[in-house]
Design a protein around this motif. Structure first.
Motif, PDB file in Angstrom:
ATOM      1  N   CYS A  22       0.832  -1.210   0.000  1.00  0.00           N
ATOM      2  CA  CYS A  22       0.000   0.000   0.000  1.00  0.00           C
ATOM      3  C   CYS A  22       0.865   1.258   0.000  1.00  0.00           C
ATOM      4  O   CYS A  22       0.556   2.242  -0.685  1.00  0.00           O
ATOM      5  CB  CYS A  22      -0.932   0.000   1.212  1.00  0.00           C
ATOM      6  SG  CYS A  22      -2.265  -1.214   1.140  1.00  0.00           S
ATOM      7  N   TRP A  23       1.959   1.219   0.767  1.00  0.00           N
ATOM      8  CA  TRP A  23       2.864   2.368   0.806  1.00  0.00           C
ATOM      9  C   TRP A  23       3.487   2.594  -0.567  1.00  0.00           C
ATOM     10  O   TRP A  23       3.613   3.734  -1.036  1.00  0.00           O
ATOM     11  CB  TRP A  23       3.950   2.135   1.843  1.00  0.00           C
ATOM     12  CG  TRP A  23       4.934   3.268   1.931  1.00  0.00           C
ATOM     13  CD1 TRP A  23       4.796   4.428   2.627  1.00  0.00           C
ATOM     14  CD2 TRP A  23       6.201   3.357   1.252  1.00  0.00           C
ATOM     15  NE1 TRP A  23       5.894   5.240   2.437  1.00  0.00           N
ATOM     16  CE2 TRP A  23       6.770   4.606   1.613  1.00  0.00           C
ATOM     17  CE3 TRP A  23       6.902   2.511   0.401  1.00  0.00           C
ATOM     18  CZ2 TRP A  23       8.014   5.010   1.135  1.00  0.00           C
ATOM     19  CZ3 TRP A  23       8.142   2.912  -0.074  1.00  0.00           C
ATOM     20  CH2 TRP A  23       8.686   4.146   0.284  1.00  0.00           C
ATOM     21  N   ILE A  24       3.886   1.519  -1.250  1.00  0.00           N
ATOM     22  CA  ILE A  24       4.474   1.641  -2.590  1.00  0.00           C
ATOM     23  C   ILE A  24       3.441   2.167  -3.578  1.00  0.00           C
ATOM     24  O   ILE A  24       3.745   2.996  -4.447  1.00  0.00           O
ATOM     25  CB  ILE A  24       5.047   0.285  -3.050  1.00  0.00           C
ATOM     26  CG1 ILE A  24       6.226  -0.120  -2.162  1.00  0.00           C
ATOM     27  CG2 ILE A  24       5.487   0.341  -4.514  1.00  0.00           C
ATOM     28  CD1 ILE A  24       6.765  -1.502  -2.440  1.00  0.00           C
ATOM     29  N   HIS A  25       2.182   1.701  -3.441  1.00  0.00           N
ATOM     30  CA  HIS A  25       1.097   2.216  -4.278  1.00  0.00           C
ATOM     31  C   HIS A  25       1.004   3.730  -4.153  1.00  0.00           C
ATOM     32  O   HIS A  25       0.934   4.455  -5.159  1.00  0.00           O
ATOM     33  CB  HIS A  25      -0.230   1.591  -3.852  1.00  0.00           C
ATOM     34  CG  HIS A  25      -0.658   0.432  -4.675  1.00  0.00           C
ATOM     35  ND1 HIS A  25      -1.346   0.565  -5.864  1.00  0.00           N
ATOM     36  CD2 HIS A  25      -0.490  -0.905  -4.488  1.00  0.00           C
ATOM     37  CE1 HIS A  25      -1.599  -0.627  -6.374  1.00  0.00           C
ATOM     38  NE2 HIS A  25      -1.084  -1.537  -5.558  1.00  0.00           N
ATOM     39  N   ASN A  26       0.995   4.232  -2.921  1.00  0.00           N
ATOM     40  CA  ASN A  26       0.867   5.667  -2.690  1.00  0.00           C
ATOM     41  C   ASN A  26       2.091   6.427  -3.194  1.00  0.00           C
ATOM     42  O   ASN A  26       1.972   7.542  -3.723  1.00  0.00           O
ATOM     43  CB  ASN A  26       0.650   5.946  -1.200  1.00  0.00           C
ATOM     44  CG  ASN A  26      -0.700   5.476  -0.709  1.00  0.00           C
ATOM     45  OD1 ASN A  26      -1.659   5.427  -1.478  1.00  0.00           O
ATOM     46  ND2 ASN A  26      -0.790   5.115   0.557  1.00  0.00           N
ATOM     47  N   LEU A  27       3.269   5.836  -3.026  1.00  0.00           N
ATOM     48  CA  LEU A  27       4.490   6.476  -3.511  1.00  0.00           C
ATOM     49  C   LEU A  27       4.458   6.618  -5.032  1.00  0.00           C
ATOM     50  O   LEU A  27       4.779   7.686  -5.583  1.00  0.00           O
ATOM     51  CB  LEU A  27       5.712   5.661  -3.084  1.00  0.00           C
ATOM     52  CG  LEU A  27       7.068   6.146  -3.620  1.00  0.00           C
ATOM     53  CD1 LEU A  27       7.375   7.558  -3.115  1.00  0.00           C
ATOM     54  CD2 LEU A  27       8.184   5.181  -3.215  1.00  0.00           C
ATOM     55  N   LEU A  28       4.064   5.557  -5.720  1.00  0.00           N
ATOM     56  CA  LEU A  28       3.985   5.610  -7.179  1.00  0.00           C
ATOM     57  C   LEU A  28       2.929   6.605  -7.646  1.00  0.00           C
ATOM     58  O   LEU A  28       3.088   7.257  -8.684  1.00  0.00           O
ATOM     59  CB  LEU A  28       3.695   4.222  -7.734  1.00  0.00           C
ATOM     60  CG  LEU A  28       4.824   3.185  -7.565  1.00  0.00           C
ATOM     61  CD1 LEU A  28       4.353   1.805  -8.004  1.00  0.00           C
ATOM     62  CD2 LEU A  28       6.052   3.595  -8.380  1.00  0.00           C
ATOM     63  N   LEU A  29       1.857   6.736  -6.869  1.00  0.00           N
ATOM     64  CA  LEU A  29       0.821   7.713  -7.200  1.00  0.00           C
ATOM     65  C   LEU A  29       1.385   9.126  -7.121  1.00  0.00           C
ATOM     66  O   LEU A  29       1.120   9.970  -7.990  1.00  0.00           O
ATOM     67  CB  LEU A  29      -0.365   7.549  -6.257  1.00  0.00           C
ATOM     68  CG  LEU A  29      -1.571   8.468  -6.500  1.00  0.00           C
ATOM     69  CD1 LEU A  29      -2.158   8.213  -7.888  1.00  0.00           C
ATOM     70  CD2 LEU A  29      -2.632   8.245  -5.424  1.00  0.00           C
TER      71      LEU A  29
END
Length: 238
Positions: free
Chosen positions: A202-209
């Motif tokens: 989830c953290w990586i998802h937000n970072l990529l966003l």
């Protein structure tokens, strides 16, 4: 680049080659990240430049406890090498578990713990060319794998979680860490491991966003425990 330069004082130093102990080699298919020079410095600091290499970083025998054997006569030396190995895991996921096990005993290292640390260094001696390859990939989905032992620590009976996260064909995140709580079944330990890697995903998802590279598909998480899979799929248990 122009937008960043308008907001911050910046200087273009050209293509990245060496940064914080990480050497970057570019090739036609992508790039190769290596910490060879840093690894050689660790081997030299340990006084093991001429040591014989070993094919594995950890012994397959049962793990030693914090009270096994005699105390090591230079604990500061042990802590210094263990800390240096922690930084080496940035580009060497293959030693993450072995280093994590050594670091569990940094507060009061014993002879057997130093032997385990030296085994890691002997393994590094034979694998100095190892590193991390990054390639352009047509796949931009996140894929996660997780596993956990159960009660593996001989002192606390706590479990160890391990995971790795791929973005397309590239490994971008990994970890091996002792779980904070004692669990009474392997399903509990494995479920906790799944929860940890889902949080990381989830953290990586937000970072990529934030980087304007959003992931539009849900992340697949692979786990080898059937009970955990059924538990994860049952919202009543959440």
């Amino acid at each position: 680049m122009a937008l960043l330069a308008s907001e911050f004082a910046m200087k273009d130093l050209g293509p990245l080659n060496y940064f914080l102990g990480i050497h970057v080699t570019r090739h036609k298919d992508g790039m190769f990240l290596s910490q060879r020079k840093y690894a050689e410095e660790i081997i030299d600091r340990a006084g093991m430049s001429s040591c014989k290499a070993t094919s594995t970083s950890v012994d397959t025998k049962p793990r030693v406890s914090s009270t096994s054997g005699a105390p090591y006569d230079d604990p500061t030396h042990h802590r210094s090498l263990a800390g240096a190995l922690q930084y080496l895991t940035f580009m060497r996921p293959d030693i993450s578990y072995a280093v994590q096990q050594v670091c569990l005993h940094m507060h009061a290292p014993r002879e057997v713990h130093m032997h385990a640390l030296k085994r890691i260094i002997r393994y590094i001696q034979g694998t100095l060319d190892y590193g991390l390859h990054l390639y352009p990939s047509s796949v931009n989905d996140l894929l996660s794998y997780t596993d956990a032992d159960w009660g593996g620590c001989p002192d606390t009976r706590r479990s160890t979680s391990g995971y790795c996260v791929f973005l397309g064909d590239n490994l971008i995140s990994w970890s091996s860490k002792c779980q904070p709580t004692l669990y009474r079944s392997s399903a509990e330990a494995e479920y906790r491991g799944v929860a940890i890697v889902v949080s990381e995903s989830c953290w990586i998802h937000n970072l990529l966003l934030e980087l304007h590279c959003p992931i539009h598909k849900a992340t697949m998480v692979y786990c080898d425990n059937v009970s955990t899979i059924y538990l994860s799929g049952n919202p009543v248990q959440h």
